[in-house]
Every structure is written in C-alpha cells, then in structure tokens.
Scaffold this motif. Structure first.
Motif, short mmCIF file in Angstrom:
data_model
loop_
_atom_site.label_atom_id
_atom_site.label_comp_id
_atom_site.label_asym_id
_atom_site.label_seq_id
_atom_site.Cartn_x
_atom_site.Cartn_y
_atom_site.Cartn_z
N MET A 1 -11.63 -10.09 28.15
CA MET A 1 -12.50 -10.16 29.96
C MET A 1 -13.07 -10.17 30.30
N GLY A 2 -14.41 -10.02 29.78
CA GLY A 2 -15.79 -10.27 29.66
C GLY A 2 -16.51 -11.60 29.64
N GLY A 3 -16.97 -11.81 30.84
CA GLY A 3 -17.77 -12.54 31.03
C GLY A 3 -17.16 -13.41 32.35
N ASP A 4 -18.25 -14.58 32.89
CA ASP A 4 -18.03 -15.11 34.24
C ASP A 4 -16.74 -15.67 34.02
N HIS A 5 -16.05 -16.18 32.98
CA HIS A 5 -15.45 -17.76 32.72
C HIS A 5 -14.18 -16.83 32.07
N ALA A 6 -13.71 -15.56 32.01
CA ALA A 6 -12.72 -14.97 31.30
C ALA A 6 -11.66 -14.75 31.33
N PRO A 7 -10.23 -15.01 31.85
CA PRO A 7 -10.05 -14.89 30.65
C PRO A 7 -10.46 -16.32 29.45
N GLU A 8 -10.10 -17.66 30.63
CA GLU A 8 -10.19 -18.25 30.34
C GLU A 8 -10.69 -19.54 28.82
N GLN A 9 -12.39 -19.22 28.81
CA GLN A 9 -13.22 -19.26 28.36
C GLN A 9 -13.06 -19.63 27.04
N ILE A 10 -12.63 -18.02 27.18
CA ILE A 10 -12.91 -17.32 26.01
C ILE A 10 -11.81 -17.63 25.24
N PRO B 1 -19.28 -6.39 35.57
CA PRO B 1 -20.60 -6.77 35.84
C PRO B 1 -21.46 -5.58 36.71
N ASP B 2 -20.30 -4.87 37.87
CA ASP B 2 -21.04 -4.49 38.46
C ASP B 2 -21.15 -2.18 38.28
N ASP B 3 -19.91 -2.02 37.08
CA ASP B 3 -19.75 -1.05 36.58
C ASP B 3 -21.37 -0.26 35.63
N PRO C 1 -22.63 1.38 33.05
CA PRO C 1 -22.45 1.12 31.65
C PRO C 1 -22.28 2.56 31.64
N VAL C 2 -22.36 3.35 31.31
CA VAL C 2 -22.36 4.62 30.11
C VAL C 2 -21.55 5.33 31.15
N LYS C 3 -21.35 5.55 32.45
CA LYS C 3 -19.44 5.93 33.61
C LYS C 3 -18.66 5.24 32.78
N ALA C 4 -18.95 3.74 32.92
CA ALA C 4 -17.32 2.91 32.53
C ALA C 4 -17.12 2.87 30.67
N VAL C 5 -17.82 3.00 30.35
CA VAL C 5 -17.21 3.36 28.70
C VAL C 5 -16.81 4.34 28.30
N ARG C 6 -17.46 5.81 29.10
CA ARG C 6 -16.33 7.12 29.02
C ARG C 6 -15.17 7.19 29.80
N ARG C 7 -15.39 6.54 31.00
CA ARG C 7 -14.00 6.81 31.89
C ARG C 7 -13.65 5.25 31.37
N GLU D 1 -10.41 -1.45 11.53
CA GLU D 1 -9.63 -2.93 12.05
C GLU D 1 -10.49 -4.30 12.13
N ALA D 2 -12.07 -4.19 12.75
CA ALA D 2 -12.65 -5.55 12.46
C ALA D 2 -13.49 -4.66 12.19
N GLU D 3 -14.37 -5.88 12.03
CA GLU D 3 -15.65 -6.35 11.32
C GLU D 3 -16.63 -6.44 11.93
N ALA D 4 -16.29 -7.09 12.94
CA ALA D 4 -17.53 -7.32 14.51
C ALA D 4 -16.65 -7.51 15.62
N MET D 5 -17.17 -7.42 16.85
CA MET D 5 -16.72 -7.72 17.75
C MET D 5 -17.73 -8.26 18.85
N ILE D 6 -17.36 -9.38 19.95
CA ILE D 6 -17.90 -9.81 20.50
C ILE D 6 -17.62 -10.16 22.19
N SER D 7 -18.67 -9.93 23.49
CA SER D 7 -18.30 -9.53 23.97
C SER D 7 -19.63 -10.16 25.12
N ALA D 8 -19.03 -10.66 26.13
CA ALA D 8 -19.56 -11.61 27.22
C ALA D 8 -19.86 -10.36 28.53
N GLY D 9 -19.99 -9.39 28.77
CA GLY D 9 -18.85 -8.89 29.37
C GLY D 9 -20.42 -7.56 29.95
#
Lengths: 329, 329
Positions: B8-17, B65-67, B69-75, B92-100
């Motif tokens: 869900m992160g990024g300008d072209h999410a979720p399609e291009q992701i 994008p406008d959130d 950061p710290v508040k958004a991650v906590r809430r 459950e995963a070795e890596a994560m990727i985000s365009a957010g």
C-alpha cells in the motif's frame, strides 16, 4: 578614505594587483590607496607612474598560500598582509584588500584588525552565483567550522546590514540553510537557530534548501561553515561534471559540433558563473574595519572591482553600522 | 526466503507494487513474497493470478506520506507498513520492502523491527549516482540529523559490509565527507571521526570532498545526515538548473534545435542519473532484518529490482554479517 592593498598576495601578485590599484586610483580620486609590500617590486610594476592618491608602504615579508594561517600571521609580522591589517587597526586605513591565503586573511582580521565588540565569530561572506546573476550572500562560508545558534543569528544580522549598505536592498530576505523548508526540520543547531532568528531584527523567511539557491531563494543565506562549504563544493562539482559531459555530447556528431558553435558562448557564461574560485571572495564581516578577500586568481580588473566595492562599503559606513547594531545588545 | 512487501506504500500503490511483486515471484521461485495490505484491493490487482510463492497478509490501515512518522507507527498498528515490519521482527520474513513514507519506514525499522545489538543509530544508505554509473553508497542520508563520531564509524563498517555482501566489492574504499582532503580539516565531528576511522576495520582512504563524488572518489561515503542531505540537494538543484538552462540554450537557433535531436538522449540519461527521487531509496542499515526503501514513485520494474536486491542481500547474509561484526565489540 584610505584603502590598504596587500600588493603581494595572490597568484598574479604584485603585477596585476598594482595594475588594478592604479586603474582604481585613476577612476576614484576620492580614495587614497596604500600599496603594501616589497617597495622595489611594487615600483617596478608602477613603471614610473606616480598618482597623487597612491602611497607605498614597505613590507619585507610575504605570507604564502601554503603557510599555516595562525602561525604565519603570528610570526610574519612584517608580511604585506599583516602590515595592511595593522594599518586598519591603527586607523591609518578604513579597509584592506588581499588576494592572498584565505585562512591567513581571516586570522589577520581576527588577531590583527580585531573583532567588533559583541561579535563572537567573524564570518566569511561571499556572493553565491544565481541564474539571474543577482547572487546570494552566504555566510559563514569558511571562517568557522563549528557554529552555535547565536553565531548564526549574528551572521544573519551582519549579512543583512551588508546587503542593505553595500547593495541597497531595503529588507534583505534571510534564509536558514536546512534539509527541508518546514519549521521543525534539521539538526539541533538549525532547530535552535530557527527560534532565535524568528525574534531577530532581520527579515527571516524561514528554512531554505540547497537545491533552490541557484534560483535565488533568499538574499542572505545563513549556515555554519561546514555545511556551507559542503553545499558550495557539491554545486561546483556537479556543474563542472555536467558541463564536461555536455561538451562531450556536443562533439558526438557533425551537426552537434556545428550547434556547439552557437551554444558555446552561453555554456561558457554558465560555467564561469558556477566557478567556485570566482566566488570564494567576499568580505570578512564582524571585524572592526573592512577586510575584503579577493580570489587568488584575481587579475587587475578583479582588484579594481574589489576596490570599488570597498569604496562603497566605506562610504556607506558598513562597519560602523554593524558596530552600532551590536553595541545595543 | 520470505520477503514482506508493503503493497500500500508509494505513489502507484497498490497496482504497480503488486505487478512488480508478481513479476519477481515468476523470476525467482526461491523467494516467497508476502503481500501486505488491503486484501480486496491486492486481489483486484492480481487479476486472478495465484502464484504458489505469493501469499496475502491483510492489513486494514495505511500510513500516508503526510503522516507524522513516529505518531503514525505508534498508532497505526494495523497499517501495511507496520504489519510488514512485525513479520520481520517475528521471523516470518527475512526482509521487508516499502515505497511509503520514508520517516515512517525508518521509525518502523527502529521501533518495530528493532536495532541490531551494538548499533546506536541505524542509517539510511542510498546509492548516489556517479558519472560511470557504478555509484557510491552514502550513509547516513536522512535517518539521523545529529551524529557523534562513533556513529560515523558504525556507518563506515555497515556500509562496507553492504558493499561487500551485496555488490561483491572486496575492500570497499571508505571516504569521510569533509571540506578538504587534508587530515585535520573539518569540524569537531569529522576531526574526531577521522582518528577513529583510521583504527576501524575498514579500508579508510581519508577525507573526500562533495565536488568529487560524481567521479566516484570512494565506494562508501560516510557523513552525518544533515551534511549528506545538504550535499545531495545541492547536487540535485545544480543539475536540474543547468539541464534547464542547456535546454533553453539548445532552442536558441534552428541549428541548435537540430543538434538537440542528436544530443537529447544523452542529456536525458544524464538528467535521470541526477534525479534525487530516484536515489532516495536504499537499505536502512543497522536493524535486525533487511528493511529496504523504494522511492515513492516506484513502478513495477523498480519494485521488482528492489525485490531482487533484497534477495541477494538475504542470500549473502547481510544482516547476520553486520550483527556478527558488532557482537564482537
């Protein structure tokens, strides 16, 4: 008004320095120029000319570009640069100009000419190029690598007075170099400085970014010497690299070679604009006399221009204005 | 190996992701991809495709994008980004990727995934463009605005391990961003860091200048987040401004317009190279799992490339290597 010229400092000293000084003496007869350096060599450069408003002050020593600044200024007491500084300190001249060792000139300003009361750190304040050719005064760009928030505020005030007194700007816009334009951006230094600048007697427009300096996003750019230098060298390196690439691209075919002939003057003008060496020059603000740095490669025209700039600054009582502002605190 | 994708992160999410993830799933069957986000929207993007190595993990919320950061991650505990981070933390995963949101991703790395023992400050480490297209890994470029000398040493070690493990460089050359190449140049931070770097287990080549980065003056460029950001934006601003000027110059006559046709592809390639947005992406080094930032404008190809990069990093045990190095201290 009397302006002391370090005749021995710079890549083309003393020939080009003396030539520029003679041109200036002819152009502005209200200025008396004190040419400081090896008397015999200066006289040889003057080729018999004896304008009434040029006087020679002998100095037997020279500070070289490789000299360690503080050591050189302390030990070479009879160097042309230090003698010129002494003339300013002793009231024999209102201004001094040098194209010599930048670090040594800043040290001369600090230790020989002396700080203005209330100024904690004098700052080197060159004009950065902008695409519209107007320029941005940036400070500090080399005198102090570590700054406190209070120093940045002093830079803002001194830079504003300079733009008003020397360039005639009524309310110069002061920007704080930062990583974003929002108010709470940056490191501890810029966050603290932001609050102080909001209450300072300057036209503070907030944080500005390095990417917009070429578009003249402010009139006075305030930064610590480290970040300012990083910015300047990043701009310079990018410009030089891109211009070289474009030059290569333009020789890739006969048609582009032909076009290069028509585009070249414009590209050359752009390259000159972005040349850091041309912009390392500027006043050292915060010392009790005008100290002006010319770039090391200065020719006669550059020296004449610097003398003209010093003349305007002295006429408009730049140093006195700064001293008055800080005596109020 | 399992890689969690913030769908869900990024300008072209979720399609291009999702599209990029499906391409990657087809290309690398040894990778299991966990697509995290709104299940219905992701399924719509998959258009009926059901590769065996793609799994959906529902997350009801999104960090914008406008959130803050710290508040958004906590809430926003059920946001796609935070859920992806939790998958890494819980093994459950070795890596994560985000365009957010970059700030939120750094916070997720720090607060959700967690630091590697011994690492004081994780660092964002994008590749900077160089004219030879090889690039320089620079860190920190945004995670920490204020750094201590010890942090810069940790950046140097992490950056070196990354270049070795992911790019195969045997002894990556580490340079310290500074205002000159001489050893004693700089501010208090770089002077102290210089001494520490000389004794660090890296190939330290000394101070490097911002003007030479485009010529690839080192393989790992170490700097505090403030100075690094100033450098990057100065380079970007200069490049954009010059390219625009050149474009204007090229339309000044019919012959230059004709030439522009032959030169344009090369200029366009240069402009793309210098595009900051393209280079804001990179790993967040120092957290106990691979966290990879894609630029916000990522299309399917960029997402696929990022997954490929994460795959190499996991295969070559990047995070374990960093953890081992710092557990020795």
């Amino acid at each position: 008004m009397r302006i002391a010229i370090d005749a021995m400092g710079g890549d083309h000293a003393p020939e080009q320095i003396v030539k520029g000084a003679l041109d200036a003496a002819a152009a502005w007869t209200d200025v008396k120029l004190l040419l400081v350096g090896d008397q015999a060599r200066i006289e040889a450069c003057m080729q018999g000319a004896k304008p009434g408003n040029v006087e020679l002050v002998h100095a037997s020593d020279v500070i070289s570009p490789d000299d360690e600044p503080v050591k050189a200024v302390r030990r070479k007491k009879d160097s042309s640069m230090v003698v010129a500084g002494r003339l300013v300190r002793e009231g024999e001249a209102e201004a001094m100009i040098s194209a010599g060792n930048t670090g040594a000139l800043m040290t001369t300003g600090l230790l020989v000419v002396g700080r203005i009361d209330g100024i904690e750190r004098p700052a080197l304040a060159p004009m950065l190029p902008t695409m519209d050719d107007v320029g941005v005064l940036a400070l500090d760009l080399g005198a102090n690598m570590d700054s406190k928030p209070e120093h940045l505020v002093q830079y803002a005030i001194m830079g504003s007075i300079y733009r008003t007194r020397v360039h005639g700007l009524e309310r110069p816009r002061v920007g704080l170099l930062n990583v974003g334009t929002e108010a709470m951006k940056g490191n501890e230094l810029t966050k603290a400085a932001f609050g102080l600048l909001e209450n300072a007697p300057v036209e503070f427009i907030g944080n500005v970014e390095a990417r917009d300096v070429l578009s003249r996003n402010c009139d006075v750019l305030v930064c610590d010497g480290f970040a300012g230098n990083i910015m300047l060298k990043a701009m310079e390196g990018t410009a030089i690299t891109l211009m070289r690439e474009i030059k290569n691209a333009m020789t890739s075919s006969w048609i582009s070679k032909l076009a290069a002939l028509t585009v070249r003057p414009r590209l050359k003008a752009m390259a000159a604009k972005m040349d850091y060496k041309e912009h390392g020059a500027g006043p050292l603000l915060g010392v009790s006399g005008l100290v002006l740095k010319c770039h090391g490669s200065s020719n006669d025209q550059a020296v004449k221009n610097a003398i003209g700039k010093a003349r305007v600054a002295v006429q408009n009582r730049l140093v006195e204005s700064i001293a008055t502002e800080f005596s109020r605190k």
